[in-house]
Design a protein around this motif. Structure first.
Motif, mmCIF file in Angstrom:
data_model
loop_
_atom_site.group_PDB
_atom_site.id
_atom_site.type_symbol
_atom_site.label_atom_id
_atom_site.label_comp_id
_atom_site.label_asym_id
_atom_site.label_seq_id
_atom_site.Cartn_x
_atom_site.Cartn_y
_atom_site.Cartn_z
ATOM 1 N N LEU A 167 44.991 43.818 54.989
ATOM 2 C CA LEU A 167 45.788 42.707 55.519
ATOM 3 C C LEU A 167 45.809 42.735 57.043
ATOM 4 C CD1 LEU A 167 48.904 42.738 53.149
ATOM 5 C CD2 LEU A 167 47.032 41.086 53.172
ATOM 6 N N LEU A 182 42.285 39.941 40.560
ATOM 7 C CA LEU A 182 43.027 40.261 39.342
ATOM 8 C C LEU A 182 44.249 41.133 39.671
ATOM 9 C CD1 LEU A 182 42.564 39.514 36.433
ATOM 10 C CD2 LEU A 182 41.264 41.621 36.114
ATOM 11 N N ALA A 183 44.054 42.108 40.557
ATOM 12 C CA ALA A 183 45.146 43.013 40.935
ATOM 13 C C ALA A 183 46.274 42.237 41.610
ATOM 14 C CB ALA A 183 44.618 44.100 41.865
ATOM 15 N N ILE A 184 45.902 41.306 42.493
ATOM 16 C CA ILE A 184 46.918 40.504 43.193
ATOM 17 C C ILE A 184 47.729 39.688 42.192
ATOM 18 C CG2 ILE A 184 47.269 38.592 44.822
ATOM 19 C CD1 ILE A 184 44.763 39.713 46.335
ATOM 20 N N VAL A 190 50.619 46.909 29.584
ATOM 21 C CA VAL A 190 51.774 46.694 30.463
ATOM 22 C C VAL A 190 52.845 45.925 29.711
ATOM 23 C CG1 VAL A 190 52.561 45.572 32.589
ATOM 24 C CG2 VAL A 190 50.303 46.626 32.506
ATOM 25 N N SER A 215 55.127 45.793 50.687
ATOM 26 C CA SER A 215 54.156 45.483 51.750
ATOM 27 C C SER A 215 53.705 44.037 51.689
ATOM 28 C CB SER A 215 52.940 46.406 51.724
ATOM 29 O OG SER A 215 52.979 47.288 50.676
ATOM 30 N N LEU A 216 53.612 43.489 50.467
ATOM 31 C CA LEU A 216 53.198 42.088 50.362
ATOM 32 C C LEU A 216 54.299 41.161 50.874
ATOM 33 C CD1 LEU A 216 51.244 42.007 46.999
ATOM 34 C CD2 LEU A 216 50.343 41.695 49.297
ATOM 35 N N ALA A 262 42.431 48.627 43.672
ATOM 36 C CA ALA A 262 42.003 47.352 44.268
ATOM 37 C C ALA A 262 43.143 46.723 45.061
ATOM 38 C CB ALA A 262 41.525 46.398 43.178
ATOM 39 N N MET A 263 44.371 46.868 44.502
ATOM 40 C CA MET A 263 45.546 46.306 45.177
ATOM 41 C C MET A 263 45.808 47.016 46.506
ATOM 42 S SD MET A 263 47.789 43.896 44.580
ATOM 43 C CE MET A 263 47.876 43.448 46.273
ATOM 44 N N LEU A 279 42.914 48.706 38.977
ATOM 45 C CA LEU A 279 43.576 47.554 39.584
ATOM 46 C C LEU A 279 44.553 47.994 40.673
ATOM 47 C CD1 LEU A 279 44.164 45.171 36.531
ATOM 48 C CD2 LEU A 279 42.437 45.001 38.322
ATOM 49 N N LEU A 296 54.344 49.249 36.526
ATOM 50 C CA LEU A 296 53.031 49.303 37.182
ATOM 51 C C LEU A 296 53.039 50.369 38.277
ATOM 52 C CD1 LEU A 296 52.240 45.510 37.678
ATOM 53 C CD2 LEU A 296 50.996 47.087 36.198
ATOM 54 N N PRO A 297 51.949 51.122 38.416
ATOM 55 C CA PRO A 297 51.943 52.168 39.440
ATOM 56 C C PRO A 297 52.158 51.581 40.839
ATOM 57 C CG PRO A 297 49.742 51.828 38.503
ATOM 58 C CD PRO A 297 50.704 51.075 37.652
ATOM 59 N N ASP A 298 52.997 52.253 41.617
ATOM 60 C CA ASP A 298 53.292 51.839 42.993
ATOM 61 C C ASP A 298 53.864 50.430 43.097
ATOM 62 O OD1 ASP A 298 52.429 54.255 43.908
ATOM 63 O OD2 ASP A 298 50.385 53.566 44.314
ATOM 64 N N ILE A 335 53.976 48.323 46.699
ATOM 65 C CA ILE A 335 53.060 47.191 46.851
ATOM 66 C C ILE A 335 53.834 45.889 47.069
ATOM 67 C CG2 ILE A 335 51.401 45.760 45.562
ATOM 68 C CD1 ILE A 335 50.363 48.528 44.409
ATOM 69 N N ILE A 383 45.793 45.530 50.327
ATOM 70 C CA ILE A 383 46.920 45.667 51.257
ATOM 71 C C ILE A 383 46.464 46.298 52.569
ATOM 72 C CG2 ILE A 383 49.046 47.010 51.645
ATOM 73 C CD1 ILE A 383 49.824 46.296 48.776
ATOM 74 N N LEU A 390 48.135 40.398 39.008
ATOM 75 C CA LEU A 390 48.914 41.334 38.195
ATOM 76 C C LEU A 390 50.232 41.720 38.894
ATOM 77 C CD1 LEU A 390 49.070 43.279 35.694
ATOM 78 C CD2 LEU A 390 47.941 44.987 37.107
ATOM 79 N N TYR A 391 50.146 42.018 40.189
ATOM 80 C CA TYR A 391 51.338 42.503 40.894
ATOM 81 C C TYR A 391 52.238 41.380 41.397
ATOM 82 C CZ TYR A 391 49.951 47.409 40.879
ATOM 83 O OH TYR A 391 49.652 48.685 40.497
ATOM 84 N N ILE A 447 46.310 36.382 50.984
ATOM 85 C CA ILE A 447 46.287 37.848 50.937
ATOM 86 C C ILE A 447 44.857 38.364 51.075
ATOM 87 C CG2 ILE A 447 46.735 39.883 49.487
ATOM 88 C CD1 ILE A 447 49.073 38.236 48.230
ATOM 89 N N GLU A 473 39.989 42.717 42.856
ATOM 90 C CA GLU A 473 41.009 42.501 43.888
ATOM 91 C C GLU A 473 41.888 41.303 43.518
ATOM 92 O OE1 GLU A 473 40.133 42.921 48.377
ATOM 93 O OE2 GLU A 473 40.170 40.769 47.996
#
Lengths: 179, 246, 179
Positions: free
Chosen positions: B157, A91-93, A151, A166-167, B149-150, B146, A157-159, A163, B154, A95-96, A108, A89
């Motif tokens: 939240l 790592l994903a945050i 990458v 929403s963030l 996980a993202m 990933l 990156l997907p979506d 993403i 979300i 990354l994006y 987050i 989780e």
């Protein structure tokens, strides 16, 4: 406070070698005083798990030699274990949203991420850079991991845009509501 | 903030983060112990504070109103001992006293924590990134994993509570509270006001204090009738009118 | 090797809180053995610069309270942190009633505590564990909270036993009434 306690506290807190000159200056003590404190500290630590080692100009606290095999096993098992859901989780945050501060990651995730970030740093999956204007660390994905993930552009990156949106919305709300 | 545009009110109302805090302050201000008598005696002031909060649309008002319902029951019971409370209502009153006592202890304990927080910290060692550079990816280090996980992060939240929704909730609570009292009065329909006055010596206390009835009267749900000066006041539920809330 | 040395070595090497369950499993020791080792370690450390912090679930090595002013100057004294009234109230509930669910915290405070709890989690002052039987989260205190309060165990807090006793009486009464 006894000088040996001061020295021990400093070495423990810094958990890295310290220059004797720096220690002397910090506590306003002479070379002889430091030498006495080191001897006192050495004999006091003798019954415990840590030892004081002197390397030329520096002093450092380390675990006693008898513990070496156990520490070695610990290190190996640490590196063998996976980063887990919480690690993924975090790592994903990164990354994006990179570069991103720990405070933003925490906000987050809704929990404190400091120990997870340490683990990701040790494993070479993320990097941290000091941001002078905010006086905080900024985390980003290490070049090695970016390579591994294949990458080249963030937008691939997907979506990515969903993403990011929403963030962004959450950040607005979070600031407004002081979440 | 809306509260700050109305000087004089903001300080009075926004200080209290929760209904128990307000209620406890009112009881302690009078140097009273926590029991049904003291709760009944602070009901009026509590109601005043809450209606102020409602006018200012302060956050958390709904929770203050919820507690007001129980408090009004305590008050009604003290003024109208003939009033039969349901088991649920009895429990909610006992509950309130217990919660208030417990809250009192916690509030004092919190002061101890707040006073020592950050004064003498115990420090864990600083973290230094080892100089040996490693690269140890695992099964999670995969674009699809990933992404999942993202998305999960979300979805987890916290959502902002829509203010409109909060207001509706508050109105419903107030409505429910008034409905309950309405039922009580219906049961004792045509009851003389003097019959309500059990054990109370000071008329003023009864009339001014019986907020439950006055509230209903203000809303046009009750008809108060007095045939001549100093005679009994008759209370009747006004069935011809739909209730109006403001 | 004595268990207290093993535990000390592990805590020193990890320089972060460790779960008691993990420590027990790692060294193949019982809960009682760990408890004895913790006591031995605590009294051995008492004359030095470090202390052992203990919560219900975790243990950690930290510097002694007397060193706080010196370390603060080393850190170039960060902003003084405050927890606020609502935060202190929520922390007090968790400290004295742990482990406790959000619903119970809300009930005691009379207000919704989700944002406050999120905030405390982000600051690492409380921890959250999933309770499978009740399918809800249980909150408990973290070693970091004790570090901020300057005590190695919650029992060291001023008036701890007085407050704990009065709350205890409460819970007893509640139980009796339920019968």
């Amino acid at each position: 406070m006894p000088i040996d306690i001061l020295v021990e506290g400093l070495l423990f807190y810094k958990s890295a070698p310290q220059k004797k000159q720096v220690v002397m200056k910090l506590f306003g003590i002479s070379e002889a005083e430091l030498a006495t404190a080191i001897e006192t500290l050495k004999s006091r630590l003798a019954t415990g798990a840590t030892r004081l080692v002197e390397t030329g100009e520096e002093i450092q606290l380390v675990t006693c030699p008898e513990l070496a095999p156990i520490i070695e096993t610990l290190r190996k098992s640490e590196l063998k274990s996976d980063i887990g859901k919480a690690g993924a989780e975090t790592l994903a945050i990164i990354l994006y949203q990179e570069p991103i501060s720990r405070a933003e990651i925490d906000r987050i995730r809704g929990v404190n991420s400091s120990f997870i970030l340490r683990n990701l740093l040790i494993r070479g999956l993320v990097e941290r850079n000091h941001n002078k204007t905010q006086n905080s660390y900024q985390f980003s994905i290490s070049p090695a991991l970016l390579n591994h993930l294949g990458v080249t552009h963030k937008h691939e990156l997907p979506d990515f845009s969903v993403i990011a949106n929403s963030l962004e919305k959450f950040n607005e709300v979070a600031i407004e509501e002081n979440i | 903030m809306q509260a700050s545009t109305l000087p004089g009110f903001s300080v009075k109302t926004s200080v209290f983060e929760g209904p128990l805090e307000l209620l406890l302050e009112l009881v302690e201000k009078r140097k009273l112990l926590i029991n049904d008598i003291s709760l009944a005696s602070v009901t009026d002031e509590y109601m005043r504070q809450v209606s102020l909060m409602q006018e200012l649309s302060l956050p958390n008002t709904a929770q203050f109103i919820n507690l007001a319902a129980t408090l009004l029951l305590v008050k009604s019971k003290s003024l109208l001992p003939v009033l039969d409370l349901t088991e649920e209502e009895e429990t909610s009153i006992e509950d309130l006293e217990e919660r208030l006592r417990k809250y009192q202890i916690i509030r004092d304990a919190a002061l101890v924590l707040q006073n020592s927080f950050g004064k003498t910290k115990l420090y864990a060692p600083q973290f230094y990134k080892p100089t040996v550079s490693l690269f140890l990816p695992d099964e999670y280090c995969d674009i699809e994993k990933l992404r999942e996980a993202m998305i999960a992060a979300i979805n987890g939240l916290p959502q902002k509570e829509a203010p409109a929704q909060a207001k509706i909730k508050a109105t419903i609570s107030l409505e429910e509270m008034m409905k309950k009292l309405e039922t009580r009065i219906t049961q004792n329909l045509q009851m003389k006001f003097s019959e309500l006055n059990f054990g109370e010596t000071e008329k003023k206390v009864v009339i001014v204090g019986f907020l439950a009835i006055l509230e209903l009267f203000k809303q046009g749900n009750l008809i108060l009738r007095q045939n001549s000066y100093f005679s009994d006041i008759e209370i009747e539920l006004d069935r011809g009118q739909t209730p109006t809330y403001y």
